[in-house]
Write a protein that holds these residues in place. Structure first.
Motif, PDB file in Angstrom:
ATOM      1  N   UNK A   1     -11.283  -0.748   5.814  1.00  0.00           N
ATOM      2  CA  UNK A   1     -11.556  -0.609   4.385  1.00  0.00           C
ATOM      3  C   UNK A   1     -10.246  -0.357   3.647  1.00  0.00           C
ATOM      4  N   UNK A   2     -10.001  -1.147   2.611  1.00  0.00           N
ATOM      5  CA  UNK A   2      -8.724  -1.081   1.902  1.00  0.00           C
ATOM      6  C   UNK A   2      -8.782  -0.152   0.692  1.00  0.00           C
ATOM      7  N   UNK A   3      -7.611   0.425   0.386  1.00  0.00           N
ATOM      8  CA  UNK A   3      -7.485   1.362  -0.725  1.00  0.00           C
ATOM      9  C   UNK A   3      -6.047   1.261  -1.227  1.00  0.00           C
ATOM     10  N   UNK A   4      -5.860   0.798  -2.482  1.00  0.00           N
ATOM     11  CA  UNK A   4      -4.519   0.604  -3.022  1.00  0.00           C
ATOM     12  C   UNK A   4      -4.093   1.843  -3.799  1.00  0.00           C
ATOM     13  N   UNK A   5      -3.101   2.569  -3.259  1.00  0.00           N
ATOM     14  CA  UNK A   5      -2.723   3.874  -3.774  1.00  0.00           C
ATOM     15  C   UNK A   5      -1.315   3.823  -4.369  1.00  0.00           C
ATOM     16  N   UNK A   6      -1.197   4.332  -5.587  1.00  0.00           N
ATOM     17  CA  UNK A   6       0.095   4.450  -6.259  1.00  0.00           C
ATOM     18  C   UNK A   6       0.674   5.816  -5.924  1.00  0.00           C
ATOM     19  N   UNK A   7       1.807   5.821  -5.223  1.00  0.00           N
ATOM     20  CA  UNK A   7       2.408   7.099  -4.813  1.00  0.00           C
ATOM     21  C   UNK A   7       3.613   7.460  -5.675  1.00  0.00           C
ATOM     22  N   UNK A   8       3.986   6.593  -6.581  1.00  0.00           N
ATOM     23  CA  UNK A   8       5.097   6.808  -7.500  1.00  0.00           C
ATOM     24  C   UNK A   8       5.282   5.553  -8.326  1.00  0.00           C
ATOM     25  N   UNK A   9       6.159   5.581  -9.344  1.00  0.00           N
ATOM     26  CA  UNK A   9       6.386   4.385 -10.162  1.00  0.00           C
ATOM     27  C   UNK A   9       6.797   3.192  -9.302  1.00  0.00           C
ATOM     28  N   UNK A  10       6.046   2.097  -9.426  1.00  0.00           N
ATOM     29  CA  UNK A  10       6.297   0.855  -8.695  1.00  0.00           C
ATOM     30  C   UNK A  10       6.266   1.047  -7.182  1.00  0.00           C
ATOM     31  N   UNK A  11       5.508   2.043  -6.739  1.00  0.00           N
ATOM     32  CA  UNK A  11       5.359   2.317  -5.299  1.00  0.00           C
ATOM     33  C   UNK A  11       3.876   2.278  -4.958  1.00  0.00           C
ATOM     34  N   UNK A  12       3.396   1.080  -4.584  1.00  0.00           N
ATOM     35  CA  UNK A  12       1.987   0.867  -4.303  1.00  0.00           C
ATOM     36  C   UNK A  12       1.794   0.630  -2.812  1.00  0.00           C
ATOM     37  N   UNK A  13       0.903   1.397  -2.202  1.00  0.00           N
ATOM     38  CA  UNK A  13       0.654   1.285  -0.768  1.00  0.00           C
ATOM     39  C   UNK A  13      -0.791   0.886  -0.503  1.00  0.00           C
ATOM     40  N   UNK A  14      -0.968  -0.021   0.453  1.00  0.00           N
ATOM     41  CA  UNK A  14      -2.302  -0.368   0.926  1.00  0.00           C
ATOM     42  C   UNK A  14      -2.634   0.559   2.083  1.00  0.00           C
ATOM     43  N   UNK A  15      -3.600   1.443   1.862  1.00  0.00           N
ATOM     44  CA  UNK A  15      -3.956   2.428   2.864  1.00  0.00           C
ATOM     45  C   UNK A  15      -5.368   2.171   3.376  1.00  0.00           C
ATOM     46  N   UNK A  16      -5.613   2.597   4.587  1.00  0.00           N
ATOM     47  CA  UNK A  16      -6.955   2.499   5.142  1.00  0.00           C
ATOM     48  C   UNK A  16      -7.819   3.595   4.544  1.00  0.00           C
ATOM     49  N   UNK A  17      -9.017   3.230   4.147  1.00  0.00           N
ATOM     50  CA  UNK A  17      -9.936   4.185   3.536  1.00  0.00           C
ATOM     51  C   UNK A  17     -10.841   4.760   4.606  1.00  0.00           C
ATOM     52  N   UNK A  18     -10.891   6.066   4.689  1.00  0.00           N
ATOM     53  CA  UNK A  18     -11.725   6.710   5.698  1.00  0.00           C
ATOM     54  C   UNK A  18     -13.183   6.750   5.248  1.00  0.00           C
ATOM     55  N   UNK A  19     -14.078   6.738   6.188  1.00  0.00           N
ATOM     56  CA  UNK A  19     -15.515   6.811   5.888  1.00  0.00           C
ATOM     57  C   UNK A  19     -15.831   8.184   5.288  1.00  0.00           C
ATOM     58  N   UNK A  20     -16.563   8.177   4.169  1.00  0.00           N
ATOM     59  CA  UNK A  20     -16.903   9.420   3.493  1.00  0.00           C
ATOM     60  C   UNK A  20     -18.414   9.601   3.465  1.00  0.00           C
ATOM     61  N   UNK A  21     -18.895  10.774   3.844  1.00  0.00           N
ATOM     62  CA  UNK A  21     -20.321  11.050   3.801  1.00  0.00           C
ATOM     63  C   UNK A  21     -20.776  11.215   2.354  1.00  0.00           C
TER      64      UNK A  21
END
Length: 338
Positions: A1-21
Motif C-alpha cells: 500500500x502506497x503513501x506519498x509523504x512530504x518530509x520537507x520542501x521538495x522532499x517527497x517519499x513513497x512509503x509503505x502504508x501499514x495496515x490500520x485497524x
C-alpha cells in the motif's frame, strides 16, 4: 500500500502504508481519485507552511471498505468525499460541542495527513456520502464550491449585484459560476486568453483584461457605478491592486483561496475608498451546501480541461502544478484504482 509523504520542501517519499485497524467510530476508505491543486504544489515547494511529515493531497474521493460498529449513515461500499477541512477539537467552540464554529480548522496535507495514499482511516463524520448524481470528478470540486459559498455568504450580496473576480483559473471559474447560480453578475478579470474564452463559453458575459482600458470597461459594464464587491483569487498573478481599483466606495474585497504566493499590498486604495477586506481560505462548514449546489447544476465542467492520470510522478507533477496552476484552469486528477 502506497503513501506519498512530504518530509520537507521538495522532499517527497513513497512509503509503505501499514495496515490500520478501524475503531468503533471510524471508517476505512480506499482512495480512488485525488485532485492535485495549487495548494498541493505550493505545499510541496515549501511556499505553504506544512507541519512535516505529512501525506500530500488535500482533495479526494473514495469508497468505504470497512466501518466500525458505531458509524451512522456511512456503509461499506459507500462512495464518499474525504472532508478536506476538519475541526481542531481544541478551541472553545469544539470543546463546547459546537464544532461547526471551530476557530482553527485543520487542513488536509498541511495540519493532518492528506489523501495521496491507497487507504485512509478516519472518523465516520470526517467523510461525506456522495449522491449518485455527483460523479467522482464533479465531487472533486466540492471544496472549491464550499470556499465560494463561504465567500458569498460573507459578502451577503443582493440579486443583481456586480462582483469582480480577479483571476480566471480553476477557483475563479468556480466563483463565477456560483455567482451566476446566486443571480449575481460576475465580472471576470484575467490576462490569460484561454481561461477567458472558456468562461465566455460557460455563460459569463463580462470578461476583461487587466490593462489600461480596464477602468473604462468596468465603468461601461456597470453604467458608471463600478463593482459592488471584488474577489482576488490568491494564486492569481495579477497585481492585488486590481480588485480595489474596480470597486466603488465602502464596498467589500475578499482575498480568497486555499493558499497564496507572497505579494506586497498597496493599502492606500483601501483607505481612500474605505474598503472592507476579508480573507477566506477554506470551505469549512459548507460541504453539504456545496454538494446540494452540485446536485442542482451550479457548476458545469464541460468546458474545463481534464487530465486524468493513472501513471504519474508526484514530485514532477507537483512542481509543474506550483509553476502553472496560477495560470491554467485544467483539472489534474490522479486515478488511484486502475
Amino acid at each position: 500500500m502506497d503513501n506519498w509523504v512530504l518530509i520537507g520542501p521538495k522532499m517527497l517519499e513513497k512509503q509503505s502504508q501499514t495496515e490500520t485497524e478501524v475503531g468503533a467510530t471510524q471508517v476505512k476508505v480506499r482512495v480512488t481519485h485525488v485532485l492535485i491543486s495549487a495548494f498541493d504544489g505550493l505545499a510541496y515547494t515549501g511556499a505553504t507552511k506544512v507541519a512535516y511529515p505529512k501525506t500530500v493531497g488535500r482533495i479526494a474521493v473514495g469508497i468505504v471498505t470497512a466501518t466500525g460498529e458505531n458509524c451512522y449513515g456511512v456503509n461499506k461500499g459507500s462512495r464518499v468525499y474525504l472532508n478536506a477541512v476538519r475541526p481542531c477539537g481544541k478551541c472553545y467552540a469544539c470543546k463546547s460541542g459546537n464544532k461547526g464554529e471551530c476557530t482553527s480548522p485543520l487542513v488536509a496535507g498541511q495540519d493532518f495527513d492528506g489523501f495521496l495514499r491507497d487507504f485512509a482511516v478516519c472518523e465516520y463524520n470526517d467523510v461525506t456520502v456522495l449522491p449518485d448524481s455527483v460523479d467522482d470528478i464533479l465531487a472533486l470540486c466540492i471544496e472549491n464550491v464550499a470556499l465560494a459559498e463561504n465567500i458569498y455568504d460573507k459578502l451577503n450580496l443582493s440579486t443583481g449585484s456586480r462582483v469582480a473576480i480577479v483571476g480566471a483559473g480553476f477557483l475563479g471559474s468556480i466563483l463565477a459560476q456560483i455567482a451566476l447560480y446566486h443571480k449575481l453578475v460576475p465580472i471576470v478579470i484575467d490576462n490569460y486568453a484561454q481561461n477567458i474564452e472558456r468562461l465566455q463559453q460557460s455563460g459569463v458575459f463580462f470578461t476583461f483584461a487587466a490593462d489600461d482600458a480596464l477602468g473604462a470597461n468596468i465603468e461601461n459594464a456597470t453604467s458608471g457605478s463600478m463593482c459592488d464587491a471584488a474577489i482576488y483569487t490568491s494564486c492569481c498573478k495579477l497585481t492585488p491592486t486590481v480588485p480595489a481599483s474596480v470597486l466603488s466606495r465602502k464596498k467589500d474585497m475578499v482575498l480568497g483561496g486555499f493558499s497564496t504566493v507572497n505579494f506586497s499590498f498597496d493599502t492606500a486604495p483601501l483607505f481612500e475608498k474605505n474598503l472592507r477586506v476579508y480573507a477566506v481560505s477554506d470551505g469549512y462548514g459548507y460541504t453539504e451546501t456545496a454538494i446540494n449546489m452540485l446536485v442542482h447544476g451550479a457548476v458545469d465542467l464541460s468546458h474545463f480541461k481534464k487530465e486524468i492520470l493513472k501513471d504519474f510522478n508526484p514530485a514532477a507533477l507537483l512542481t509543474e502544478i506550483a509553476d502553472k496552476a496560477t495560470l491554467d484552469s485544467k483539472m489534474t486528477v490522479l486515478k488511484l484504482i486502475l
